[in-house]
Design an enzyme around this catalytic site. Structure first.
Site, PDB file in Angstrom:
ATOM      1  N   ASP A  62       0.887  -1.171   0.000  1.00 18.25           N
ATOM      2  CA  ASP A  62       0.000   0.000   0.000  1.00 18.25           C
ATOM      3  C   ASP A  62       0.917   1.212   0.000  1.00 18.25           C
ATOM      4  O   ASP A  62       1.664   1.436   0.967  1.00 18.25           O
ATOM      5  CB  ASP A  62      -0.888  -0.020   1.258  1.00 18.25           C
ATOM      6  CG  ASP A  62      -1.831   1.182   1.318  1.00 18.25           C
ATOM      7  OD1 ASP A  62      -1.590   2.190   0.619  1.00 18.25           O
ATOM      8  OD2 ASP A  62      -2.805   1.108   2.090  1.00 18.25           O
ATOM      9  N   ASN A  89       3.236   3.192 -10.490  1.00 18.85           N
ATOM     10  CA  ASN A  89       2.014   3.234 -11.304  1.00 18.85           C
ATOM     11  C   ASN A  89       0.762   3.520 -10.484  1.00 18.85           C
ATOM     12  O   ASN A  89      -0.193   4.114 -11.009  1.00 18.85           O
ATOM     13  CB  ASN A  89       1.861   1.886 -12.025  1.00 18.85           C
ATOM     14  CG  ASN A  89       0.466   1.693 -12.567  1.00 18.85           C
ATOM     15  OD1 ASN A  89       0.108   2.246 -13.608  1.00 18.85           O
ATOM     16  ND2 ASN A  89      -0.368   0.926 -11.847  1.00 18.85           N
ATOM     17  N   LYS A  95     -13.720  11.357  -7.082  1.00 14.47           N
ATOM     18  CA  LYS A  95     -14.836  12.227  -7.491  1.00 14.47           C
ATOM     19  C   LYS A  95     -14.877  13.466  -6.584  1.00 14.47           C
ATOM     20  O   LYS A  95     -14.512  13.397  -5.423  1.00 14.47           O
ATOM     21  CB  LYS A  95     -16.161  11.480  -7.348  1.00 14.47           C
ATOM     22  CG  LYS A  95     -16.355  10.405  -8.394  1.00 14.47           C
ATOM     23  CD  LYS A  95     -17.821  10.002  -8.484  1.00 14.47           C
ATOM     24  CE  LYS A  95     -18.075   9.111  -9.677  1.00 14.47           C
ATOM     25  NZ  LYS A  95     -17.321   7.831  -9.587  1.00 14.47           N
ATOM     26  N   SER A 135       0.552  11.938 -16.079  1.00 13.32           N
ATOM     27  CA  SER A 135      -0.583  12.200 -16.964  1.00 13.32           C
ATOM     28  C   SER A 135      -0.373  13.537 -17.642  1.00 13.32           C
ATOM     29  O   SER A 135       0.212  14.463 -17.042  1.00 13.32           O
ATOM     30  CB  SER A 135      -1.870  12.240 -16.132  1.00 13.32           C
ATOM     31  OG  SER A 135      -2.931  12.789 -16.888  1.00 13.32           O
ATOM     32  N   ALA A 186      -7.640  18.136  -7.920  1.00 16.65           N
ATOM     33  CA  ALA A 186      -6.630  17.461  -7.100  1.00 16.65           C
ATOM     34  C   ALA A 186      -5.737  16.586  -7.979  1.00 16.65           C
ATOM     35  O   ALA A 186      -4.528  16.496  -7.775  1.00 16.65           O
ATOM     36  CB  ALA A 186      -7.332  16.599  -6.047  1.00 16.65           C
ATOM     37  N   TYR A 187      -6.349  15.938  -8.966  1.00 19.57           N
ATOM     38  CA  TYR A 187      -5.595  15.019  -9.832  1.00 19.57           C
ATOM     39  C   TYR A 187      -4.526  15.785 -10.609  1.00 19.57           C
ATOM     40  O   TYR A 187      -3.376  15.356 -10.688  1.00 19.57           O
ATOM     41  CB  TYR A 187      -6.564  14.317 -10.782  1.00 19.57           C
ATOM     42  CG  TYR A 187      -5.935  13.239 -11.637  1.00 19.57           C
ATOM     43  CD1 TYR A 187      -5.698  11.967 -11.108  1.00 19.57           C
ATOM     44  CD2 TYR A 187      -5.589  13.482 -12.949  1.00 19.57           C
ATOM     45  CE1 TYR A 187      -5.126  10.978 -11.882  1.00 19.57           C
ATOM     46  CE2 TYR A 187      -5.017  12.487 -13.736  1.00 19.57           C
ATOM     47  CZ  TYR A 187      -4.797  11.236 -13.200  1.00 19.57           C
ATOM     48  OH  TYR A 187      -4.222  10.244 -13.967  1.00 19.57           O
ATOM     49  N   LYS A 191      -0.382  15.230 -10.238  1.00 20.06           N
ATOM     50  CA  LYS A 191       0.513  14.797 -11.329  1.00 20.06           C
ATOM     51  C   LYS A 191       1.550  15.870 -11.658  1.00 20.06           C
ATOM     52  O   LYS A 191       2.684  15.548 -12.023  1.00 20.06           O
ATOM     53  CB  LYS A 191      -0.308  14.416 -12.564  1.00 20.06           C
ATOM     54  CG  LYS A 191      -1.210  13.188 -12.360  1.00 20.06           C
ATOM     55  CD  LYS A 191      -0.437  11.921 -12.014  1.00 20.06           C
ATOM     56  CE  LYS A 191      -1.339  10.680 -12.030  1.00 20.06           C
ATOM     57  NZ  LYS A 191      -0.626   9.439 -11.677  1.00 20.06           N
ATOM     58  N   VAL A 218      -6.616   5.846 -21.368  1.00 18.88           N
ATOM     59  CA  VAL A 218      -6.572   4.386 -21.472  1.00 18.88           C
ATOM     60  C   VAL A 218      -7.841   3.733 -20.910  1.00 18.88           C
ATOM     61  O   VAL A 218      -8.358   4.160 -19.869  1.00 18.88           O
ATOM     62  CB  VAL A 218      -5.328   3.850 -20.723  1.00 18.88           C
ATOM     63  CG1 VAL A 218      -5.238   2.334 -20.846  1.00 18.88           C
ATOM     64  CG2 VAL A 218      -4.058   4.494 -21.251  1.00 18.88           C
ATOM     65  N   THR A 220      -9.391   1.755 -18.766  1.00 22.63           N
ATOM     66  CA  THR A 220      -9.264   1.062 -17.476  1.00 22.63           C
ATOM     67  C   THR A 220     -10.432   1.518 -16.607  1.00 22.63           C
ATOM     68  O   THR A 220     -11.251   2.336 -17.041  1.00 22.63           O
ATOM     69  CB  THR A 220      -7.948   1.468 -16.774  1.00 22.63           C
ATOM     70  OG1 THR A 220      -8.004   2.882 -16.517  1.00 22.63           O
ATOM     71  CG2 THR A 220      -6.718   1.149 -17.607  1.00 22.63           C
TER      72      THR A 220
HETATM   73  P1  NAP Z   1      -6.973   1.882 -12.307  1.00 21.87           P
HETATM   74  O1  NAP Z   1      -7.424   0.860 -13.262  1.00 21.87           O
HETATM   75  O2  NAP Z   1      -7.981   2.624 -11.501  1.00 21.87           O
HETATM   76  O3  NAP Z   1      -5.890   1.195 -11.334  1.00 21.87           O
HETATM   77  C1  NAP Z   1      -5.307   1.938 -10.314  1.00 21.87           C
HETATM   78  C2  NAP Z   1      -4.349   1.038  -9.576  1.00 21.87           C
HETATM   79  O4  NAP Z   1      -3.738   1.806  -8.515  1.00 21.87           O
HETATM   80  C3  NAP Z   1      -5.034  -0.165  -8.930  1.00 21.87           C
HETATM   81  O5  NAP Z   1      -4.186  -1.273  -8.991  1.00 21.87           O
HETATM   82  C4  NAP Z   1      -5.196   0.304  -7.490  1.00 21.87           C
HETATM   83  O6  NAP Z   1      -5.290  -0.737  -6.551  1.00 21.87           O
HETATM   84  C5  NAP Z   1      -3.876   1.036  -7.334  1.00 21.87           C
HETATM   85  N1  NAP Z   1      -3.859   1.815  -6.098  1.00 21.87           N
HETATM   86  C6  NAP Z   1      -4.691   2.816  -5.725  1.00 21.87           C
HETATM   87  N2  NAP Z   1      -4.370   3.216  -4.478  1.00 21.87           N
HETATM   88  C7  NAP Z   1      -3.315   2.462  -4.082  1.00 21.87           C
HETATM   89  C8  NAP Z   1      -2.533   2.391  -2.900  1.00 21.87           C
HETATM   90  N3  NAP Z   1      -2.769   3.195  -1.858  1.00 21.87           N
HETATM   91  N4  NAP Z   1      -1.509   1.505  -2.845  1.00 21.87           N
HETATM   92  C9  NAP Z   1      -1.258   0.692  -3.886  1.00 21.87           C
HETATM   93  N5  NAP Z   1      -1.976   0.677  -5.013  1.00 21.87           N
HETATM   94  C10 NAP Z   1      -2.993   1.565  -5.109  1.00 21.87           C
HETATM   95  O7  NAP Z   1      -6.138   3.019 -13.030  1.00 21.87           O
HETATM   96  P2  NAP Z   1      -5.187   2.988 -14.321  1.00 21.87           P
HETATM   97  O8  NAP Z   1      -5.903   3.664 -15.409  1.00 21.87           O
HETATM   98  O9  NAP Z   1      -4.617   1.636 -14.527  1.00 21.87           O
HETATM   99  O10 NAP Z   1      -4.068   4.001 -13.813  1.00 21.87           O
HETATM  100  C11 NAP Z   1      -2.722   3.617 -13.564  1.00 21.87           C
HETATM  101  C12 NAP Z   1      -1.882   4.882 -13.545  1.00 21.87           C
HETATM  102  O11 NAP Z   1      -1.989   5.540 -14.819  1.00 21.87           O
HETATM  103  C13 NAP Z   1      -2.360   5.909 -12.510  1.00 21.87           C
HETATM  104  O12 NAP Z   1      -1.240   6.521 -11.900  1.00 21.87           O
HETATM  105  C14 NAP Z   1      -3.122   6.922 -13.351  1.00 21.87           C
HETATM  106  O13 NAP Z   1      -3.159   8.196 -12.754  1.00 21.87           O
HETATM  107  C15 NAP Z   1      -2.315   6.895 -14.633  1.00 21.87           C
HETATM  108  N6  NAP Z   1      -3.057   7.392 -15.812  1.00 21.87           N
HETATM  109  C16 NAP Z   1      -4.164   6.745 -16.248  1.00 21.87           C
HETATM  110  C17 NAP Z   1      -4.841   7.237 -17.368  1.00 21.87           C
HETATM  111  C18 NAP Z   1      -6.065   6.561 -17.947  1.00 21.87           C
HETATM  112  O14 NAP Z   1      -6.657   7.110 -18.891  1.00 21.87           O
HETATM  113  N7  NAP Z   1      -6.457   5.395 -17.457  1.00 21.87           N
HETATM  114  C19 NAP Z   1      -4.382   8.400 -18.013  1.00 21.87           C
HETATM  115  C20 NAP Z   1      -3.242   9.035 -17.522  1.00 21.87           C
HETATM  116  C21 NAP Z   1      -2.592   8.504 -16.427  1.00 21.87           C
HETATM  117  P3  NAP Z   1      -6.732  -1.222  -5.949  1.00 21.87           P
HETATM  118  O15 NAP Z   1      -7.281  -2.207  -6.927  1.00 21.87           O
HETATM  119  O16 NAP Z   1      -6.374  -1.809  -4.629  1.00 21.87           O
HETATM  120  O17 NAP Z   1      -7.608  -0.001  -5.846  1.00 21.87           O
END
Ligand code: NAP
Length: 262
Positions: A62, A89, A95, A135, A186-187, A191, A218, A220
């Protein structure tokens, strides 16, 4: 660096989304991968999904827990000695917008990556890679000129950056952040702070390559189903930065392996 440690990669938030795909792609390239997740059971389930791809090992982490970070750093030091790539990552997009959202978002996206990097950088072998999954939302174009200059200040230290992040939280709590040029997100600030951390750490740790990467929008849980990119495509640019060779760049911000503006 011993041969056994030469290709060990560690990924935070590896149980789903981009993190899981980064683990898959690194394992497919022959890396031994430490897939970490804040829930140990989810880490094991995710690693089991990748067992046919390569050597993927589950670990609990964590990024908001100093105890969890310290415990894993000690296990990694004792078991493997060194790692060659660290991928920060783990991230959240909450929200709403208020002081609690700011503190919660910074705790994972900025302080989480900071504390993980401080604990694990000593274990990253010379010439290894650290990746901050950032990001395009972290770009500084929407900030006041004064704030942009403070983020980009070449003399900014980690302590100064923490103070800047704390200042944002305090100004949101006081209802004054807009008057002082901060965006109401905040986001975005988390970043931007993460990107500033990359610029600072690269000077403190010149033996390592440290880069920020935007994966694009992406598909996700965070990005949603209508996002323009598959996880495979989004993860590719992260894996590129995690596997750079000695001649690769350091201290930059990249999307798809190409530099983008801070
Ligand atoms: P996601 O599907 O929501 O996954 C987020 C991951 O972060 C999950 O594995 C989550 O674990 C983990 N996490 C959250 N809080 C945590 C903590 N305290 N300790 C350890 N792990 C934690 O998001 P994603 O899209 O894959 O995003 C991955 C990265 O890419 C993030 O940094 C995000 O800001 C960045 N990003 C994403 C996008 C996009 O469009 N998706 C765009 C730009 C940047 P749990 O399952 O336990 O919650």
């Amino acid at each position: 660096m011993s041969d056994g440690a030469a290709r060990l990669a560690m990924v935070t938030g590896g149980n789903r989304g981009i993190g899981l795909e980064v683990c898959r792609q690194l394992a497919a390239q022959g890396y031994r991968v430490l897939l970490t997740a804040r829930d140990a059971e989810q880490a094991h389930q995710a690693a089991a999904k990748l067992s046919g791809t390569g050597d993927v090992r589950a670990e609990q982490l964590d990024v908001t827990s100093e105890t969890s970070i310290a415990a894993l750093a000690e296990r990694v030091r004792a078991t493997y000695g060194a790692i060659s790539a660290l991928v920060n990552n783990a991230g959240i997009s909450m929200k709403g917008f208020n002081a609690d959202v700011v503190r919660g978002t910074l705790a994972v996206n900025f302080f989480g990556a900071l504390h993980v990097t401080q604990a694990f950088a000593p274990l990253v072998a010379d010439g290894g890679n650290i990746v901050m999954v950032s990001s395009g939302m972290g770009e500084l174009s929407a900030y006041s000129r004064e704030l942009k200059a403070r983020f980009l200040d070449e003399t900014l230290t980690v302590a100064g950056l923490i103070a800047l992040a704390d200042e944002f939280a305090a100004e949101v709590a006081a209802g004054q952040h807009e008057a002082h040029g901060w965006p109401s997100s905040a986001y975005r600030v988390s970043k931007a702070s993460l990107n500033a951390l990359t610029r600072i750490l690269v000077k403190e740790l010149p033996r390592l390559r440290i880069n920020s990467v935007c994966p694009g929008w992406v598909q996700t849980d965070m990005g949603g189903a209508s996002a323009s990119r598959t996880v495979e495509t989004g993860a590719r640019g992260v894996v590129w930065a995690a596997t750079l060779s000695d001649s690769g760049p350091s201290g930059g911000f990249f999307r798809d392996g190409k530099p983008i503006a801070w």
